[in-house]
Design an enzyme around this catalytic site. Structure first.
Site, short mmCIF file in Angstrom:
data_model
loop_
_atom_site.label_atom_id
_atom_site.label_comp_id
_atom_site.label_asym_id
_atom_site.label_seq_id
_atom_site.Cartn_x
_atom_site.Cartn_y
_atom_site.Cartn_z
N GLY A 1 0.91 -1.34 -0.13
CA GLY A 1 0.06 0.00 -0.13
C GLY A 1 0.80 1.15 -0.17
O GLY A 1 2.07 1.17 0.19
N SER A 2 0.22 2.52 -0.09
CA SER A 2 0.85 3.77 -0.07
C SER A 2 0.19 4.73 0.34
O SER A 2 -1.31 4.50 0.61
CB SER A 2 1.28 3.92 -1.79
OG SER A 2 0.09 4.21 -2.46
N GLY A 3 0.65 5.99 0.64
CA GLY A 3 -0.11 7.02 1.27
C GLY A 3 -0.70 7.10 2.33
O GLY A 3 -1.64 7.62 3.00
N SER A 4 0.04 6.12 3.43
CA SER A 4 -0.19 5.86 4.61
C SER A 4 -1.68 5.30 4.84
O SER A 4 -2.36 5.12 6.02
CB SER A 4 -0.20 7.17 5.41
OG SER A 4 1.07 7.63 5.65
N GLY B 1 -4.26 2.76 5.98
CA GLY B 1 -4.49 1.58 6.54
C GLY B 1 -3.47 1.60 7.78
O GLY B 1 -3.00 0.44 8.37
N ARG C 1 9.80 5.21 -6.59
CA ARG C 1 9.17 5.98 -7.63
C ARG C 1 9.47 7.27 -7.19
O ARG C 1 10.13 7.94 -6.21
CB ARG C 1 7.59 5.92 -7.48
CG ARG C 1 7.32 5.85 -5.96
CD ARG C 1 5.59 6.11 -5.97
NE ARG C 1 5.06 6.07 -4.59
CZ ARG C 1 5.37 6.89 -3.70
NH1 ARG C 1 5.96 8.18 -4.00
NH2 ARG C 1 4.92 6.90 -2.47
#
Length: 405
Positions: A155-158, A160, A280
């Site tokens: 996942g990404s963007g914090s 969860g 990225r």
């Protein structure tokens, strides 16, 4: 035949549009392949083309690229989001174009595998355990010791991600992750980590060149929503070298070093401890800040690498830049008014992601950010003063959501 840059999938906080605009400046036609082109309708206004393709189907992407080769000279293929970057590597390999190593990207995007590889190479990381159910999570937290950070393995963007101080908080967050409310791309796997405490830094790398180091600040726990970002981070020469050395060790441990990498770490009692490695470009407006401060346009230089041109990572005389992210402190209907903040000398950019009157329910991740103010000057103290002057001129009101049926 016109030359085209193919962009696969989504975007990271607006960085997709940066790629579109940079490609056009380089004389390329940007074409986005997405499973939901309606998300990128605004690209059309910029002269970009968007095509519907199942981005999880490598064969479908290959077929579409072959079709496009009948009209365009495909100069390169890339993506702004790390979830598509391994696919980019496979496409580049298929079409014999410059690109990242897909196996290295896949390993890096799996946070558990990333942790294993970093640990095996002696890179300092938090203590961690892998869990797949509530009992595993509780046992892992007991072994590591509270407080712990609980997050999805992929996942990404914090999304969860939560800091848990008690076993009650731990059980509640685990139940949320496993209840179906969190979207999993594969079978649920949860990472339980030691809470590494200390100043948080973000490191921007192109190839094996550390371009810049910024300092990150967050809103109040238990979530990790960015509040402020400062470039360059105020560091001693010793700390700057240690952070750069550890960052480059991450590249070697993970088989990275082609194109952009973004690393986050904390400076703890035992020195730098790596929180995560992202194969990225960081999301917008980080690339804009790096350009303001160091004079390096990360997105343009990445595209040059993608299309086989020579890039230029030469830094200019550094400036300072401070970003304040606008994050509501409660749910409700957001109304905002700019009372002249954009006219404050030294304000580089003000942006809102939502319109006034928009209802918002906070998620505890990057989606909570409703906009930002970016200031710059040659002096960090002056930049902070400029930023605060501008923020004070932005009026935000939050009305409670109407819950009547």
């Amino acid at each position: 035949m016109a030359r085209a840059l193919i962009l696969i999938g989504g975007t990271v906080m607006g960085s997709g549009l940066l790629y579109v605009q940079a490609a056009q400046r380089l004389g390329l036609q940007p074409i986005t392949l997405s499973d939901d082109p309606t998300r990128y309708d605004h690209f059309a206004a910029k002269g970009a083309e968007t095509i519907r393709v199942d981005t999880d189907d490598l064969d479908a992407l290959i077929r579409e690229c072959c079709r496009l080769r009948g009209t365009y000279d495909i100069a390169g293929i890339t993506a702004a989001a790390d979830s598509f970057y391994a696919t980019v590597g496979k496409l580049c390999r298929h079409f014999d174009l410059p690109g990242p190593n897909p196996e290295a990207i896949e390993q890096c995007c799996d946070k558990y595998t990333q942790r294993q590889l970093l640990a095996a190479s002696g890179v300092p990381i938090p203590a961690y355990r892998l869990a797949s159910n509530a009992a595993d999570v509780e046992d892992s937290a007991a072994e590591i010791g509270l407080p712990v950070i609980v997050k999805p393995v992929v996942g990404s963007g914090s999304s969860g991600v939560q800091l848990c101080h008690s076993f009650g908080e731990l059980a509640e967050h685990t139940a949320y992750l496993l209840s179906g409310n969190h979207i999993w791309r594969a079978s649920p796997r949860i990472l339980v980590e030691e809470y590494a405490q200390g100043p948080h830094y973000t490191i921007d790398i192109m190839g094996d060149d550390v371009i810049g180091i910024g300092a990150l600040d967050f809103c109040r726990p238990p979530h990790f929503v960015y509040r402020e970002l400062t470039y360059p981070a105020v560091l001693t020469g010793y700390k700057r070298k240690r952070i750069a050395d550890v960052s480059l060790n991450c590249l070697r441990a993970l088989g990275l070093g082609w194109g952009p990498t973004n690393i986050e770490l904390r400076w703890t009692k035992r020195g730098p401890v790596v929180i995560e490695v992202n194969p990225r470009m960081p999301g917008s407006p980080c690339p804009q800040m790096v350009q303001l401060v160091y004079g390096v346009d990360l997105v343009t230089e990445h595209i040059k690498l993608v299309i086989g041109d020579e890039w230029n990572l030469l830094r200019s005389n550094p400036q300072t830049a401070v970003l304040r992210l606008l994050v509501p402190n409660r749910d409700g209907t957001i109304d905002w008014t700019d009372l002249g903040a954009a006219d404050v000398p030294g304000v580089a950019e003000i942006k809102f992601y939502i319109k006034s009157g928009t209802p918002i329910i906070r998620k505890g991740d990057y989606r909570d950010c409703i906009g930002y103010v970016l200031a710059t000057s040659p002096n960090i103290d002056l930049t902070r003063q400029i930023l605060q002057r501008a923020v004070d001129l932005i009026h935000l009101s939050i009305m409670p959501l109407n819950t009547d049926n």
